[in-house]
Design a protein around this motif. Structure first.
Motif, mmCIF file in Angstrom:
data_model
loop_
_atom_site.group_PDB
_atom_site.id
_atom_site.type_symbol
_atom_site.label_atom_id
_atom_site.label_comp_id
_atom_site.label_asym_id
_atom_site.label_seq_id
_atom_site.Cartn_x
_atom_site.Cartn_y
_atom_site.Cartn_z
ATOM 1 N N ASP A 28 0.849 -1.180 0.000
ATOM 2 C CA ASP A 28 0.000 0.000 0.000
ATOM 3 C C ASP A 28 0.893 1.241 0.000
ATOM 4 O O ASP A 28 1.629 1.465 0.951
ATOM 5 C CB ASP A 28 -0.879 -0.025 1.257
ATOM 6 N N PRO A 29 0.837 2.045 -1.074
ATOM 7 C CA PRO A 29 1.692 3.231 -1.122
ATOM 8 C C PRO A 29 1.488 4.141 0.079
ATOM 9 O O PRO A 29 2.403 4.800 0.524
ATOM 10 C CB PRO A 29 1.269 3.950 -2.414
ATOM 11 N N ALA A 30 0.286 4.195 0.622
ATOM 12 C CA ALA A 30 0.023 5.042 1.783
ATOM 13 C C ALA A 30 0.739 4.518 3.023
ATOM 14 O O ALA A 30 0.994 5.271 3.960
ATOM 15 C CB ALA A 30 -1.474 5.126 2.034
ATOM 16 N N ALA A 31 1.079 3.222 3.033
ATOM 17 C CA ALA A 31 1.746 2.631 4.187
ATOM 18 C C ALA A 31 3.256 2.834 4.133
ATOM 19 O O ALA A 31 3.946 2.556 5.095
ATOM 20 C CB ALA A 31 1.432 1.139 4.265
ATOM 21 N N ALA A 32 3.794 3.316 2.991
ATOM 22 C CA ALA A 32 5.234 3.551 2.868
ATOM 23 C C ALA A 32 5.628 4.658 3.849
ATOM 24 O O ALA A 32 4.867 5.592 4.075
ATOM 25 C CB ALA A 32 5.581 3.960 1.441
ATOM 26 N N PRO A 33 6.832 4.532 4.431
ATOM 27 C CA PRO A 33 7.245 5.567 5.380
ATOM 28 C C PRO A 33 7.353 6.921 4.679
ATOM 29 O O PRO A 33 7.850 7.017 3.572
ATOM 30 C CB PRO A 33 8.610 5.086 5.872
#
Length: 159
Positions: A28-33
């Motif tokens: 999930d790109p939103a979960a990337a730091p």
């Protein structure tokens, strides 16, 4: 017996492959730091400067400015830097230089470069790398009041 081993290995490989594809697709790109920006605000103390006039007298391609200086924070010297600016274009009285600077700080070095148009007292330089704590550095270094007693640098280091 040989067939059972082959089938077991083949199924294991398919299962691992499916897990790898499934986990890669599930990212999930939103979960990337989130990237963070570290700000370094430093004062520059000019130490040495020399201009080398190559070719015909006056501004010409290849003329080089060579300089070094210290960096300090809260009145304490924390680094040493130096660089060059080489004239890469002359158009009438206007010149453009390719500038490269390396700054050694307490936690590593930062490298930067930019084209400088004319003799502007300000310059934004791309961070092109580093060592130590700054390995893989990227971001921008903003120089202000270049070649004056008030020269300073603001580094926006993206991590």
């Amino acid at each position: 017996m040989l067939i059972k081993r082959f089938v077991a290995v083949a199924l294991s490989t398919v299962t691992l492959g499916a897990l790898a594809v499934g986990s890669a697709g599930a990212a999930d790109p939103a979960a990337a730091p989130a990237e963070r920006v570290e700000i370094l605000e430093l004062k520059v103390g000019n130490l040495q400067y020399d201009g080398v006039d190559l070719g015909p007298a006056g501004p010409s391609l290849g003329d080089v400015s060579v300089f070094s200086g210290t960096t300090s924070k809260d009145g304490r010297v924390i680094g040493l830097g130096g660089g060059t600016c080489e004239v890469v274009r002359v158009e009438g009285a206007r010149q453009t230089s390719q500038c490269v600077i390396t700054a050694r700080l307490e936690q590593g070095t930062l490298t930067m470069q930019a084209l400088r148009e004319g003799a502007s007292p300000d310059l934004a330089m791309a961070l092109t790398g580093g060592t130590g704590a700054y390995t893989g550095a990227r971001g921008t270094a903003f120089y202000e009041d270049i070649a004056t007693p008030d020269e300073r640098i603001r580094v926006e280091l993206v991590r």
